[in-house]
Design an enzyme around this catalytic site. Sequence first.
Site, PDB file in Angstrom:
ATOM      1  N   HIS A 198       0.830  -1.046   0.120  1.00  0.00           N
ATOM      2  CA  HIS A 198      -0.001   0.100   0.115  1.00  0.00           C
ATOM      3  C   HIS A 198       1.039   1.297   0.126  1.00  0.00           C
ATOM      4  O   HIS A 198       0.622   2.180  -0.655  1.00  0.00           O
ATOM      5  CB  HIS A 198      -0.839   0.294   1.162  1.00  0.00           C
ATOM      6  CG  HIS A 198      -1.974   1.105   1.280  1.00  0.00           C
ATOM      7  ND1 HIS A 198      -2.876   1.287   0.591  1.00  0.00           N
ATOM      8  CD2 HIS A 198      -1.515   2.519   1.962  1.00  0.00           C
ATOM      9  CE1 HIS A 198      -3.751   2.251   0.809  1.00  0.00           C
ATOM     10  NE2 HIS A 198      -2.874   3.189   1.559  1.00  0.00           N
TER      11      HIS A 198
ATOM     12  N   TYR B  47       4.472   0.767  -2.985  1.00  0.00           N
ATOM     13  CA  TYR B  47       4.109   0.493  -4.276  1.00  0.00           C
ATOM     14  C   TYR B  47       5.151  -0.427  -5.083  1.00  0.00           C
ATOM     15  O   TYR B  47       5.643  -0.234  -6.178  1.00  0.00           O
ATOM     16  CB  TYR B  47       4.162   1.925  -5.291  1.00  0.00           C
ATOM     17  CG  TYR B  47       2.872   2.895  -5.018  1.00  0.00           C
ATOM     18  CD1 TYR B  47       1.841   2.614  -5.641  1.00  0.00           C
ATOM     19  CD2 TYR B  47       3.090   3.683  -3.832  1.00  0.00           C
ATOM     20  CE1 TYR B  47       0.886   3.543  -5.204  1.00  0.00           C
ATOM     21  CE2 TYR B  47       1.938   4.426  -3.432  1.00  0.00           C
ATOM     22  CZ  TYR B  47       0.723   4.338  -4.066  1.00  0.00           C
ATOM     23  OH  TYR B  47      -0.034   5.376  -3.959  1.00  0.00           O
TER      24      TYR B  47
ATOM     25  N   HIS C 137     -10.243   2.887  -0.151  1.00  0.00           N
ATOM     26  CA  HIS C 137     -10.460   2.300   1.336  1.00  0.00           C
ATOM     27  C   HIS C 137     -11.344   1.037   1.251  1.00  0.00           C
ATOM     28  O   HIS C 137     -12.371   0.885   1.807  1.00  0.00           O
ATOM     29  CB  HIS C 137     -11.109   3.371   2.080  1.00  0.00           C
ATOM     30  CG  HIS C 137     -10.214   3.208   3.493  1.00  0.00           C
ATOM     31  ND1 HIS C 137     -10.922   3.526   4.563  1.00  0.00           N
ATOM     32  CD2 HIS C 137      -9.089   3.487   3.896  1.00  0.00           C
ATOM     33  CE1 HIS C 137      -9.874   3.605   5.668  1.00  0.00           C
ATOM     34  NE2 HIS C 137      -8.662   3.476   5.022  1.00  0.00           N
TER      35      HIS C 137
END
Length: 781
Positions: free
Chosen positions: A57, A60, A108
């Site tokens: 997250h 990357y 999210h």
Amino acid sequence: MTQEVDTVERAAATPGQPQPYRELGLKDDEYERIREILGRRPTDAELAMYSVMWSEHCSYKSSKVHLRYFGETTTEKMREIMLAGIGENAGVVDIGDGWAATFKVESHNHPSYIEPYQGAATGVGGIVRDIMAMGARPVAVMDQLRFGAADAPDTRRVLDGVVRGIGGYGNSLGLPNIGGETIFDASYAGNPLVNALCVGVLRKEDLKLAFASGAGNKIILFGARTGLDGIGGVSVLASETFGGDESGAGGHEAGGGAGPSRSRKKLPSVQVGDPFTEKVLIECCLELYAADLVVGIQDLGGAGLSCATSELASAGDGGMRVELEQVPLRAANMTPAEILSSESQERMCAVVTPENVDAFMEVCRKWDVLATVIGEVTDSGRLEITWHGETVVDVPPRTVAHEGPVYERPVQRPDTQDALIADTSASLPRPATGEELRATLLAMVGSPHLCSRAFITEQYDRYVRGNTVLAEYADGGVLRVDEQTGRGIAISTDASGRYTALDPYAGAQLALAEAYRNVAVTGATPVAVTNCLNFGSPEDPGVMWQFSQAVRGLADGAAALGIPVTGGNVSFYNQTGTTAILPTPVVGVLGILDNVSRRLPTAFGSEPGETLILLGDTHDEFDGSIWAEVTAGHLGGVPPKVDLEREQLLAEVLTAASRDGLVSAAHDVSEGGLIQAVVEAALAGETGCRIVLPEGFHDGTGVFVFLFSESSGRVLVAVPRTEESRFTAMCQARGLPATRIGVVDQGPEGGEPTVEVQGQFTVGIEELRRTSEGVLPGLFG
């Protein structure tokens, strides 16, 4: 202190002590690399920092090699409009008259499955703080939502919580929700997508960046206290796949259970938001900016203080020392690792010169915002964190924030792709008679795929603050930026997982083209792009093929349109067991209007007897269409062709037409085809219309193709009768196909307006409205 703290000194003296790095999401070779960097084993606090910052997250690590292509395809001319781009909290572009706009979309997803209300609410809160951190006032939000099949047992639980969470947080902040999409597909059943976009505005000179500069400058943490919520959110919750046993369990009513059994264990990883604290934090930040009291600033979102301290120090010109015991806590006996990993919401971290600390604190006291000096900038080049005088972190900050692992994952086109492409929609039975066409229209309008979203959007405040110009029924949201000049911005977000599954390169370009077109139909000039790339596990070579193709498609498309990609977000591991979601690259496009008074609405009927004109060409393109899904549950074939030159031409014509008053309404033609666009515009204007079949679409299944094809690059416009010849002449001069297809018709006086397709069928506006608006309340009301 009741427990022994794992200090740097102790770590050096106990090199063989076992550490739970695998449980924190680190691989064996990653852990060994950390030991090499430090020349010893990491402390518990350092291990916590590296594990969250090296997570998929935050780092990357699987996508970085592909994301570089965005930079490689961005020309100097494209960069001219950018004030901040990829790598910052959000992209910022110059919109003229000294104004700038900043926008970004983030995911999210996993938190919103486990605890839908808080997952969605804190998704909104997090993206709003990203915009705040650029020095801007947040002015609006949008959302891209994906749920499982509308009639699936768990969809009610997830949708109810997500919609209430978005509305509850955004409405409390006083931010209008000006648009978005809600899509249902079985692939999202155990893994919904909640992608939130925020846009903010600022004067160009007020731009703020995330860096810690100037030895001796103070580090101030301000906002909410730090608690146990959100720990492991990015390293565990957002960076791993849900197990195969996690779909379909849990309570179905609002508040009735948090979902699947294994997911219950992850509840501490879902943050808890307080929008009223964030509202005050917004006003506090804006006053701090106005008084020029901030050198650098970073919000605390994913990875919390680990991220804020390491990124500020890494981007600065020195180092940083932090006294962790100064951090205000709301839970007793928190360890240094927990404090650094906490993702408690509504917190910011600022770099402030010593002479401005008192003034900074005074502003915070005025707004009743808790603020504490927790450290200072140093010239050591290292990030040092102490706990009651003992050093628990001593690391080179770049190794935490910007020099994490980078993987070139295997990329392999799936063996099943050829069969998927070969399975076209050509063999599906097509409606041929007027009665069959009418029934098909009502089936599509009455499906969860195309029905009215009013049940959802009416839970959001779309007009708070008074600067929303377009939001309801509109293709793109429009906001006034400057009340004196009328300068404004338009924004749209789009995605098609169905098209992307068939051809990831074309699917990403189709999403870009639709978002670009949706901005253009408001009368705005599209100028910049953001994205949120939602895919399955990066450990699957087939998923990485989808991802790499989508990135190249989006980058090449933006380059062809001449507009830069200013930033974005990657969300991997969106799958349940071995079943991935449809690959879903969400694309946002921002546009500029010189004056919002010339914006184009969606609704027919603002002028009596308007002429309806279809811009663009219609082809027999039904693979991946909503028609194929609604009537046969079919997905296969080749998606519609993309013509980006045509998209540019459409935008130029629409901008000129809105400026010169030649068009009274415009609506993008996309899902459901022309007839769906006609119905939406007629319902928005509470008026009817008569559609006449143009030459070439009278015979065989030609009527069906004309009405339901999802060919790209088309717009339906309503033109005042007095301007028809001028408008069609302009289209002809520019080489844009413009076909007269009907007129707006209020119907007989006192009678019900209808949508009539001449020689085929007629359907009343009220029947269409009932059919469309009754679906979601029937499922979720």
